[in-house]
Design a protein around this motif. Structure first.
Motif, short mmCIF file in Angstrom:
data_model
loop_
_atom_site.label_atom_id
_atom_site.label_comp_id
_atom_site.label_asym_id
_atom_site.label_seq_id
_atom_site.Cartn_x
_atom_site.Cartn_y
_atom_site.Cartn_z
N PHE A 266 13.86 -3.31 -0.70
CA PHE A 266 12.77 -4.09 -1.29
C PHE A 266 12.31 -5.23 -0.39
CE2 PHE A 266 10.09 -5.86 -4.39
CZ PHE A 266 10.42 -7.18 -4.64
N THR A 267 13.25 -5.88 0.29
CA THR A 267 12.90 -7.07 1.07
C THR A 267 12.40 -6.73 2.47
OG1 THR A 267 15.20 -7.30 1.76
CG2 THR A 267 14.51 -8.56 -0.19
N ARG A 268 12.26 -5.43 2.77
CA ARG A 268 11.89 -5.05 4.13
C ARG A 268 10.41 -5.32 4.44
NH1 ARG A 268 13.64 0.72 6.32
NH2 ARG A 268 15.60 -0.43 6.45
N TYR A 269 9.53 -5.06 3.45
CA TYR A 269 8.09 -5.15 3.70
C TYR A 269 7.42 -6.19 2.83
CZ TYR A 269 9.01 -0.40 5.47
OH TYR A 269 9.51 0.70 6.12
N PHE A 270 6.45 -6.90 3.41
CA PHE A 270 5.62 -7.78 2.62
C PHE A 270 4.82 -6.95 1.62
CE2 PHE A 270 5.08 -11.75 5.50
CZ PHE A 270 6.41 -11.70 5.86
N MET A 271 4.40 -7.59 0.53
CA MET A 271 3.57 -6.92 -0.48
C MET A 271 2.23 -7.63 -0.58
SD MET A 271 3.88 -4.35 -2.71
CE MET A 271 5.57 -4.23 -3.31
N HIS A 272 1.16 -6.86 -0.48
CA HIS A 272 -0.18 -7.39 -0.63
C HIS A 272 -0.74 -6.99 -1.99
CE1 HIS A 272 -0.83 -7.83 3.88
NE2 HIS A 272 0.18 -6.98 3.85
N TRP A 273 -1.72 -7.77 -2.45
CA TRP A 273 -2.48 -7.40 -3.64
C TRP A 273 -3.96 -7.32 -3.25
CZ3 TRP A 273 -0.60 -5.95 -8.38
CH2 TRP A 273 0.77 -6.17 -8.59
N VAL A 274 -4.58 -6.23 -3.67
CA VAL A 274 -5.98 -5.97 -3.37
C VAL A 274 -6.66 -5.56 -4.68
CG1 VAL A 274 -7.58 -4.43 -2.13
CG2 VAL A 274 -5.49 -5.24 -1.00
N ARG A 275 -7.88 -6.01 -4.91
CA ARG A 275 -8.55 -5.60 -6.14
C ARG A 275 -9.89 -4.94 -5.83
NH1 ARG A 275 -10.83 -10.92 -9.46
NH2 ARG A 275 -12.63 -11.35 -8.11
N GLN A 276 -10.40 -4.20 -6.80
CA GLN A 276 -11.65 -3.48 -6.64
C GLN A 276 -12.40 -3.47 -7.96
OE1 GLN A 276 -11.28 0.71 -5.51
NE2 GLN A 276 -13.10 0.49 -4.22
N CYS B 137 -1.23 -3.04 -5.74
CA CYS B 137 -0.24 -3.59 -4.83
C CYS B 137 -0.12 -2.60 -3.67
CB CYS B 137 1.10 -3.82 -5.51
SG CYS B 137 1.87 -2.35 -6.24
N THR B 138 0.16 -3.13 -2.48
CA THR B 138 0.27 -2.27 -1.31
C THR B 138 1.28 -2.85 -0.35
OG1 THR B 138 -0.94 -1.25 0.53
CG2 THR B 138 -1.81 -3.35 -0.30
N SER B 139 2.11 -1.98 0.22
CA SER B 139 3.19 -2.44 1.07
C SER B 139 3.44 -1.40 2.17
CB SER B 139 4.46 -2.65 0.24
OG SER B 139 5.48 -3.24 1.02
N GLY B 140 4.47 -1.66 2.99
CA GLY B 140 4.79 -0.74 4.07
C GLY B 140 4.50 -1.36 5.41
N CYS B 141 4.63 -0.57 6.45
CA CYS B 141 4.48 -1.12 7.79
C CYS B 141 4.10 -0.06 8.80
CB CYS B 141 5.78 -1.80 8.21
SG CYS B 141 5.69 -2.66 9.78
N TYR C 246 0.61 -2.94 9.05
CA TYR C 246 -0.43 -2.63 8.09
C TYR C 246 0.21 -1.91 6.91
CZ TYR C 246 -3.70 -3.51 11.90
OH TYR C 246 -4.40 -4.08 12.92
N PRO C 247 -0.08 -2.34 5.69
CA PRO C 247 0.51 -1.66 4.54
C PRO C 247 -0.05 -0.25 4.40
CG PRO C 247 -1.14 -3.26 3.83
CD PRO C 247 -0.97 -3.44 5.31
N ASP C 248 0.85 0.70 4.16
CA ASP C 248 0.40 2.09 4.07
C ASP C 248 0.90 2.80 2.83
OD1 ASP C 248 2.61 3.09 6.83
OD2 ASP C 248 2.98 2.01 4.97
N TYR C 249 1.51 2.06 1.89
CA TYR C 249 1.87 2.61 0.60
C TYR C 249 1.12 1.80 -0.47
CZ TYR C 249 5.67 4.73 3.22
OH TYR C 249 6.41 5.44 4.14
#
Lengths: 108, 120
Positions: free
Chosen positions: B29-39, B96-100, B106-109
């Protein structure tokens, strides 16, 4: 910050190549090689297609390619297929994400 | 495999707050930052902010400063995004989007999205 500028729509026939432009400023697109592209099908989450201007994540078809010149980045889709019909968004990732206005790609 | 599972749709009145959750699995869980994006409906993508699940530090888009709070619970591998003083133009799908991918990560999940409807 204003959204990056993309054409509202681009279309092409199966097998053709199309290019989507993404225009920003020297503070975002032009200043850094941190441009990415996302594909979004209706009702679905976006999918990362290109990062760092021209790199493809694992699993993304090599029919997708990216480039940049000055303040304008471009996404080219070659050998257009029906499944490529979707919305495409560029973004500049410089500490925060700045997205483009989005382009609807139609396969004729 | 990596999965981001978000909470269900919400309907809120103007002025209220909403808290959306995003439960991560398939990676530390702590490996990747988490972003929030809305549409917003029929509109483009809008970045809201980022949280570091490791230490909990956050960075918010200027537009949402003072209205958004991102938190995390490491015991449940869940990230939360709370948006207050809701207005009708906050009606949107929140992702929410995360990954590397790449050195810049760049978040890819992506989560499946949570529709928040603000209506009186």
């Amino acid at each position: 910050q204003s959204a990056l500028t993309q054409p509202a729509s681009v279309s092409g026939s199966p097998g053709q190549s199309i290019t989507i432009s993404c225009t920003g400023t020297s503070s975002d697109v032009g200043g850094y090689n941190y441009v990415s592209w996302y594909q979004q099908h209706p009702g679905k989450a976006p999918k990362l297609m290109i990062y760092d201007v021209s790199n493809r994540p694992s699993g993304v078809s090599n029919r997708f390619s990216g480039s940049k010149s000055g303040n304008t980045a471009s996404l080219t889709i070659s050998g257009l297929q029906a499944e490529d019909e979707a919305d495409y968004y560029c973004s500049s990732y410089t500490g925060s994400f700045l997205f483009g206005t989005g382009t609807k790609v139609t396969v004729l | 495999q990596v999965q981001l599972v978000q909470s269900g749709a919400e309907v809120k009145k103007p002025g209220a707050s909403v808290k959306v959750s995003c439960k991560a699995s398939g990676y530390p869980f702590t490996r990747y930052f988490m972003h929030w994006v809305r549409q917003a409906p029929g509109q483009g993508l809008e970045w809201m902010g980022i949280i570091n699940p490791s230490g909990g530090s956050t960075s918010y888009a200027q537009k949402f400063q003072g209205r958004v709070t991102m938190t995390r619970d490491t015991s449940t591998s869940t990230v939360y995004m709370e948006l207050s003083s809701l207005r009708s133009d906050d009606t949107a799908v929140y992702y929410c989007t995360s990954g590397c991918s790449g050195g810049r990560c760049y978040p890819d999940y992506w989560g499946q999205g949570t529709l928040v409807t603000v209506s009186s």
